[in-house]
Design an enzyme around this catalytic site. Structure first.
Site, PDB file in Angstrom:
ATOM      1  CB  SER A   1      -8.854  -7.204   6.241  1.00 41.98           C
ATOM      2  OG  SER A   1      -9.315  -6.153   5.424  1.00 41.98           O
TER       3      SER A   1
ATOM      4  CG  ASP B   1       3.618   2.158  -6.155  1.00 41.77           C
ATOM      5  OD1 ASP B   1       3.899   2.942  -6.830  1.00 41.77           O
ATOM      6  OD2 ASP B   1       3.262   1.017  -6.445  1.00 41.77           O
TER       7      ASP B   1
ATOM      8  N   GLY C   1      -7.294  -1.153  -6.361  1.00 45.26           N
ATOM      9  CA  GLY C   1      -7.348  -1.285  -7.648  1.00 45.26           C
ATOM     10  C   GLY C   1      -7.286  -0.234  -8.685  1.00 45.26           C
TER      11      GLY C   1
ATOM     12  CB  THR D   1      11.498   6.344 -14.537  1.00 42.99           C
ATOM     13  OG1 THR D   1      10.451   6.800 -13.574  1.00 42.99           O
ATOM     14  CG2 THR D   1      11.038   6.861 -15.916  1.00 42.99           C
TER      15      THR D   1
ATOM     16  CB  SER E   1      -4.717  -0.272  -2.226  1.00 44.35           C
ATOM     17  OG  SER E   1      -4.620  -0.901  -3.268  1.00 44.35           O
TER      18      SER E   1
END
Ligand code: GLA
Length: 385
Positions: A74, A180, A130, A44, A135
């Site tokens: 990382s 997100d 994933g 939405t 993430s």
């Protein structure tokens, strides 16, 4: 994971140690941003509609300091460090792969009138990659609040969400909505956030499952979600075409009983119209403390995503069907779909039974063994120190 901040702080110490061993200096600060579950309101966001996420106590954390070149380290994989003199961009920016999520945010801040300069980052995260639990947004949001602090920009969190979305859309090149990043930046502990994606206005709704003897299970199917592969973009295009045929700016504005001749577009539209309704109904029930009653809405959302929107998967359907079969009050896929995670609302006393049924169903069908955990509404992005 009893205390969210303690957990984020522990992760941040790992990022700080990685920073020290990579760059040989102390970071100037540590910042954390969570992954999310979307309770309801799927696909939405890019239709200017309603969403209802809450933050999970999984965090991406960055240790960072100003420097004379861009460096991204990382703790994932081999512990790679990517260095760059300039960021390039937009899409096809000079930094790609995982580091593009960090570089993209710096690029988007510069583009949005918040100048930032070369910075060193060490990234550590426990948001499952994933798993459809955001993430990548967690990384973007941790980097965003870090850069804003380091370069002295006081950015409203809703605007920050748009900037992080810009990084993902234009630098990384994934055509996602604002769900997100808003969830990671704006959610509050103990609450689910009702948000209108039209203007990012929102309301924090208390979400105390334990008080209602309920548990929310998150079922990570271990089948990676794949919405970068064009299906996500295809759904967006369908929605835009449906809105165009109806003569409305977004499907949010479609009349409740709108009909289109094209059968596929009609189903896509029906999902968006009914899903927005379900979000409003869920919010109303939660505000009245009728939490157990949202179960039917969650399941109806899944059915709509499965048949009308066609973004579910064998793994997600297996998890949802098994959870419902074992007595869950409601269950649905969460996030973009095509793999990733499902959620199930269960009476606390039947959580173990539901979990066992979900794992069993996957084994019977020869699917990957799902990873099941109990969700708790955690704090949004924050500076750890
Ligand atoms: C992904 C996208 C979000 C949203 C969801 C579906 O998570 O990143 O913007 O569209 O899918 O609701």
């Amino acid at each position: 994971m009893t205390n969210t901040d303690t957990h984020a702080a522990a992760l941040a110490e790992t990022a700080a140690a990685a920073f020290r061993s990579t760059f040989g200096t102390e970071p100037e600060g540590l910042w954390a941003a969570p992954g999310r579950v979307n309770l309801i309101g799927e696909h939405t966001d890019y239709n200017d509609g309603f969403v209802m996420p809450f933050a999970l106590p999984f965090y991406a954390v960055v240790a960072a300091a100003k420097a004379d070149e861009w460096s991204f380290h990382s703790t994932y994989g081999e512990g790679e460090t990517v260095r760059a003199q300039d960021l390039g961009g937009p899409t096809g920016g000079t930094v790609d792969g995982w580091a593009g999520y960090l570089a993209g945010v710096a690029w988007a801040l510069n583009e949005s009138g918040y100048p930032v300069g070369p910075t060193r980052f060490a990234l550590h995260s426990d948001v499952p990659v994933g798993g459809g639990l955001s993430s990548s947004a967690a990384i973007e949001c941790a980097v965003l609040i870090a850069l804003a602090d380091l370069y002295g920009h006081d950015i409203d969190r809703a605007e920050a969400a748009r900037i992080a979305q810009k990084a993902e859309n234009e630098y990384v090149g994934a055509p996602t909505g604002v769900l997100d990043q808003s969830a990671s930046l704006l959610c509050e502990a103990g609450h689910v956030m009702f948000m209108d994606c039209r203007d990012l206005s929102r309301e924090q709704v208390p979400f105390d499952l334990a008080a209602a003897d309920l548990t929310m299970l998150v079922i990570d199917t271990q089948a990676p979600h794949r919405h970068a592969d064009g299906e996500y973009a295809a759904r967006r295009a369908d929605c835009e075409e449906a809105a165009r045929q109806l003569g409305v700016p977004f499907l949010r504005d479609a009349p409740k009983h709108a009909k289109l001749d094209d059968e596929r577009l009609n189903r896509r539209m029906r999902h968006i119209i009914t899903e927005n309704e379900r979000v409003l109904q869920t919010a109303a029930l939660l505000k009245e403390g009728r939490t157990a009653e949202i179960g039917g809405l969650l399941t109806a959302s899944h059915t709509s995503l499965r048949y009308d929107y066609e973004v579910s998967s064998v793994e997600l359907d297996s998890a949802v069907d098994a959870a419902l079969g074992a007595g869950a009050l409601g269950a649905r896929m969460t996030g973009g779909g095509f793999g990733g995670s499902a959620i199930a609302l269960v009476e606390a006393a039947s959580a173990q039974k539901v979990e066992a049924a979900v794992v069993d169903a996957a084994a019977q069908a020869g699917l990957p063994t799902p990873r099941v955990f109990t969700a708790r509404a955690a704090a949004g992005a924050h500076r750890v120190r």
